[in-house]
Design an enzyme around this catalytic site. Structure first.
Site, PDB file in Angstrom:
ATOM      1  N   ASP A   1      35.946  36.605  32.601  1.00 22.83           N
ATOM      2  CA  ASP A   1      36.577  37.759  31.966  1.00 22.83           C
ATOM      3  C   ASP A   1      35.594  38.688  31.272  1.00 22.83           C
ATOM      4  O   ASP A   1      35.905  39.864  31.045  1.00 22.83           O
ATOM      5  CB  ASP A   1      37.645  37.277  30.979  1.00 22.83           C
ATOM      6  CG  ASP A   1      38.773  36.540  31.677  1.00 22.83           C
ATOM      7  OD1 ASP A   1      38.493  35.474  32.254  1.00 22.83           O
ATOM      8  OD2 ASP A   1      39.905  37.024  31.667  1.00 22.83           O
ATOM      9  N   GLU A  19      42.303  33.867  45.042  1.00 25.33           N
ATOM     10  CA  GLU A  19      42.834  32.560  44.613  1.00 25.33           C
ATOM     11  C   GLU A  19      43.983  32.026  45.460  1.00 25.33           C
ATOM     12  O   GLU A  19      44.293  30.844  45.377  1.00 25.33           O
ATOM     13  CB  GLU A  19      43.275  32.573  43.138  1.00 25.33           C
ATOM     14  CG  GLU A  19      42.130  32.774  42.167  1.00 25.33           C
ATOM     15  CD  GLU A  19      42.554  32.616  40.717  1.00 25.33           C
ATOM     16  OE1 GLU A  19      43.766  32.563  40.443  1.00 25.33           O
ATOM     17  OE2 GLU A  19      41.664  32.547  39.854  1.00 25.33           O
TER      18      GLU A  19
END
Length: 807
Positions: free
Chosen positions: A355, A493
């Site tokens: 992040d 993902e």
């Protein structure tokens, strides 16, 4: 309510979790959710206090396997404060008639105010106002002030004020089968008549946590020496304080909490430090004044002035507020990373992902030392990353997808699909691209700050070791005369294996491959730019040989990138062979399909079968790399990028993305900004709404999405306003939507404070007056100017047409 205020009216038990997360107060050292002080963890409330970097590991038997998880620990609840009238029951909002109830988060001063008015079962009406803060410049202190007025009665009030150590990590429903009892060895005592202390330690990491709470009572504005009864258990300690309440007269109790751990710098022992902190702390109002001053300074440094709608202004200010509560001046010496869900809840167990690639740009041009501290957090874990690579039989450094305390891979082995109730193997640890994000952050930080000392001492070593690892991941495919990377998972993902194949991972993820070529080219360049002595030292220390560096150059020229159709960059090799999903059919059946992977698995299907993405993957290339840099990189690989290729790819993947991550809206707003403005603004609105309106339906209560919050500011700053530091200059390349009005940013570039103002027609840079500093270069288009302190440059912006749709 102004744009500096955020809050909620009424009491809604079903929404309390979201409200608690969004009303969290913190200072970078610790944060406390906005739960009612009288509450305990139940089906409505979840008080939580989280200390940056305080992790613990536990092992649980799950689905026949021993699963070890590391979690950010829920610390003892310092907030505990409730009351009762005469000998009645302890206050419970659900057992009285609520006449008024509101919570107001003051974003300017960092205060949470709760106002309530209720009538009890004996018809007595009472008004309560509570104020709280977590001190921004005294990082171990917090305060809670409760003022109570008996409107139509007189009698005895008993306050119960203390510390509750009966806490566990149970704030995320899908984790509740995992052991959450992280604290042990509780000890409580009373060091002074007005103070209580609770001490505990984490069971595995053995971090000692001590909290002290000092309570003082006032009636009609004067201190009252009230009778106190000590209530003490091993894991709970309170004072019951009785005071006479007269009709229409205010009774007030102020509580000052002091929080310390054995991880603290400049500390002798946490219990002694906590007791001293509570004993020496000023009163609530005096502490509040210094707290407000600290916030005022941060607001000056992170000013983001907007003339857009009040709701949008409020959302941006809320996002900056929460960013600064997680990464603040108080966190810079703590050796902590960026928890994906802040210090606001227990989702992802408080882990650090990638992040900071979305967070650092907002910090770097305002408080560069904060960005530097986050990069040093990674550097301190470089040896652990080297060990992980060696265990995989590879050189260099393999950073983990999820990490916590020491940089070990903390990605879960199993995850629960709450829709099907099944525990499933988790392969997301194969997201090797976290190392690419770290390397990109190192390079971006150096470009923006010119911090050669960091590059030479730390950044170059990080970059070189990450490059060694990714170069070693590459195999040479003779049939293609290209380098390939097999068995990874991309940012998407959803695709963790090929359909019907047991072996996890997919081959030649385009994002990973292209960024590996970028890595190899960048590492060779950085090595050339280092001072000769440091270059020689690193080459010898790391055992770098000319043959290895030559291989990097070949990879930067011969990396394989999959394409299909008419110039579409394939998300990975074989992507075009997957089935198309019936998107309209799934939307009709389920409405919200953001977590399409859970829907498909619950149906007995598999997202690996489809051309369907959770979030941006190929499009991450257009987010991280400017179009000219990406075109040059691909051209060097032998893949020319014809005009229109980028918008064509954006349209293709936009149709095949479920946006199951809040980061997806950030990236899509970014990549659409230069071709489809209205869609870009729609996604920007999604970013602003993500946590405020809990658009992912229940996830905000588990912790805010910190990267998306920082990403909203980055969209304004780097994307729409086009403010970017590179090549020794501060560049402005605005494509500013007129719908957003005017933007004013305070920044710091190469030590020079400055203000940037952008409208649809002009961009202005004003440097702050003050002591002589070296001039900085500002550039807009082909025009570059040098500015010293107290000087102004105005640029007229060319009115460029939008591609794809009219303005």
């Amino acid at each position: 309510m102004s744009a500096w205020q955020f809050g909620f009216r009424g009491f809604d038990p079903a929404d309390e979790g979201r409200r608690e997360a969004l009303c969290t107060l913190g200072n970078g050292y610790f944060a406390t959710r906005g739960a009612a002080p009288e509450s305990a963890a139940d089906d409505v409330h979840y008080p939580g206090t989280y200390l940056a970097g305080c992790y613990n590991r536990l092992t649980t038997q799950v689905a026949g396997r021993a699963v070890e998880d590391e979690s950010l620990v829920n610390a003892p609840n310092w907030l505990l404060l409730t009351f009762r009238v005469d000998d009645g029951p302890w206050f419970d909002l659900r057992r009285v008639e609520v006449l008024d109830h509101d919570q107001e988060l003051d974003l300017e001063r960092g205060i949470l105010v709760r106002r309530l008015r209720f009538r009890d079962d004996r018809g007595r009406t009472t008004r309560v106002v509570q104020r709280r803060f977590v001190h921004m410049s005294a990082p171990h202190l917090a305060g809670l002030d409760t003022a109570l007025v008996a409107e139509d009665w007189s009698g005895r009030i008993t306050f119960r004020c203390g510390i509750d150590g009966r806490v566990t990590n149970s704030g995320v429903a899908r984790y509740r089968d995992l052991d959450g009892q992280h604290l042990t060895g509780h000890r409580a005592f009373e060091p002074a008549p007005d103070t209580v202390v609770l001490h505990a330690r984490t069971s595995q990491s053995r971090i000692r946590i001590a909290e002290a709470a000092r309570a003082r009572v006032f009636a009609r504005g004067e201190p009252v020496d009230s009778a106190r009864t000590l209530v003490q258990q091993d894991d709970l300690i309170t004072h019951d304080i009785a005071v006479r309440a007269e009709q229409r007269a205010e009774v007030r109790i102020e509580k000052i909490a002091s929080v310390h751990t054995s991880r603290d710098p400049a500390s002798t022992e946490p219990v002694a430090e906590a007791v001293d902190g509570a004993r020496c702390a000023p009163g609530f109002d005096e502490l509040l004044r210094s707290h407000v001053l600290a916030w005022a300074r941060l607001h000056r440094e992170f000013h983001c002035g907007l003339s857009m709608s009040e709701g949008a202004q409020r959302a941006v200010r809320l996002h900056l507020f929460h960013l600064l509560q997680v990464i603040s001046p108080s966190s810079s010496d703590l050796d902590v990373g960026v928890p994906a869900r802040g210090l606001h809840g227990e989702a992802y167990r408080g882990h650090v992902f990638w992040d900071e690639v979305f967070v650092l740009p907002t910090l770097t041009l305002r408080r560069p030392q904060l960005a530097r501290s986050l990069l040093l957090h990674r550097y301190r874990r470089l040896d652990r990353a080297r060990r992980a690579a060696a265990e995989a039989g590879l050189p260099g450094a393999m950073f983990p997808w999820q990490s916590g305390s020491n940089g070990r891979e903390e990605s879960q082995q199993l995850h629960l699909n709450p829709r099907s109730g099944r525990w499933l193997p988790d392969r997301t640890h194969l997201q090797r691209h976290v190392g690419i994000a770290i390397a990109h952050n190192v390079q971006h930080y150096h470009r923006a700050t010119g911090d050669d000392e960091f590059r030479d001492e730390f950044g170059a070593e990080l970059l070189l070791e990450i490059t060694r690892f990714f170069a070693a991941l590459c195999d040479y495919d003779r049939s293609r005369d290209r380098y390939v990377i097999r068995g990874v998972v991309g940012p998407d993902e959803y695709h963790t294996a090929y359909p019907g194949r047991e072996d996890p991972g997919i081959d030649n993820n385009a994002y990973t491959n292209v960024m590996t070529a970028w890595l190899c080219r960048t590492a060779a360049q950085v090595l050339r730019e280092l001072p000769a002595a440091r270059r020689h030292e690193l080459v010898e220390q790391l055992g770098l040989r000319d043959a290895e560096i030559d291989r990097w150059r070949r990879i930067a020229q011969r990396m394989f990138v999959p394409f299909h159709g008419d110039g579409i960059i394939s998300q990975f090799e074989g992507y075009d062979q997957l089935d198309e999903l019936d998107w309209d059919g799934y939307r009709r059946r389920y409405g919200d399909i953001q977590r399409l992977d859970r829907i498909l698995e619950a149906e007995g299907d598999d997202p690996n079968r489809y051309r369907a993405s959770k979030q941006a993957d190929v499009l991450m290339l257009f987010y991280l790399l400017p179009a000219d840099e990406l075109a040059e990189l691909l051209d060097g690989l032998g893949y020319p990028l014809p005009s229109g290729t980028i918008p064509h790819n954006i349209r293709y993947y936009l149709q095949r993305t479920s946006h199951g991550s809040t980061l997806s809206a950030v990236v899509h707003a970014w990549v659409l900004a230069r071709s489809r403005r209205h869609r870009a603004l729609e996604f920007f609105d999604h970013v602003l709404a993500a946590d405020v309106h809990d658009t992912q339906r229940g996830t905000t209560s588990e912790g805010i999405h910190l990267a998306a919050m920082a990403g909203s500011v980055d969209l304004l700053q780097r994307c729409f306003a086009g403010v970017e530091a590179r090549d020794g200059a501060l560049h402005l390349d605005p494509l500013w939507p007129t719908e957003l009005g005017e933007l004013e940013l305070t920044l710091r570039y190469r030590g020079q404070p400055l203000t940037v103002t952008v409208t649809g027609r002009t961009a202005t840079v004003r440097t702050a007056p003050g002591p002589a500093r070296p001039p900085i270069t500002c550039a807009c288009g082909s025009t570059a100017v040098r500015l010293g302190p107290g000087e102004t440059a105005r640029f007229s912006l060319e009115q460029r047409p939008w591609q794809g749709e009219p303005p």
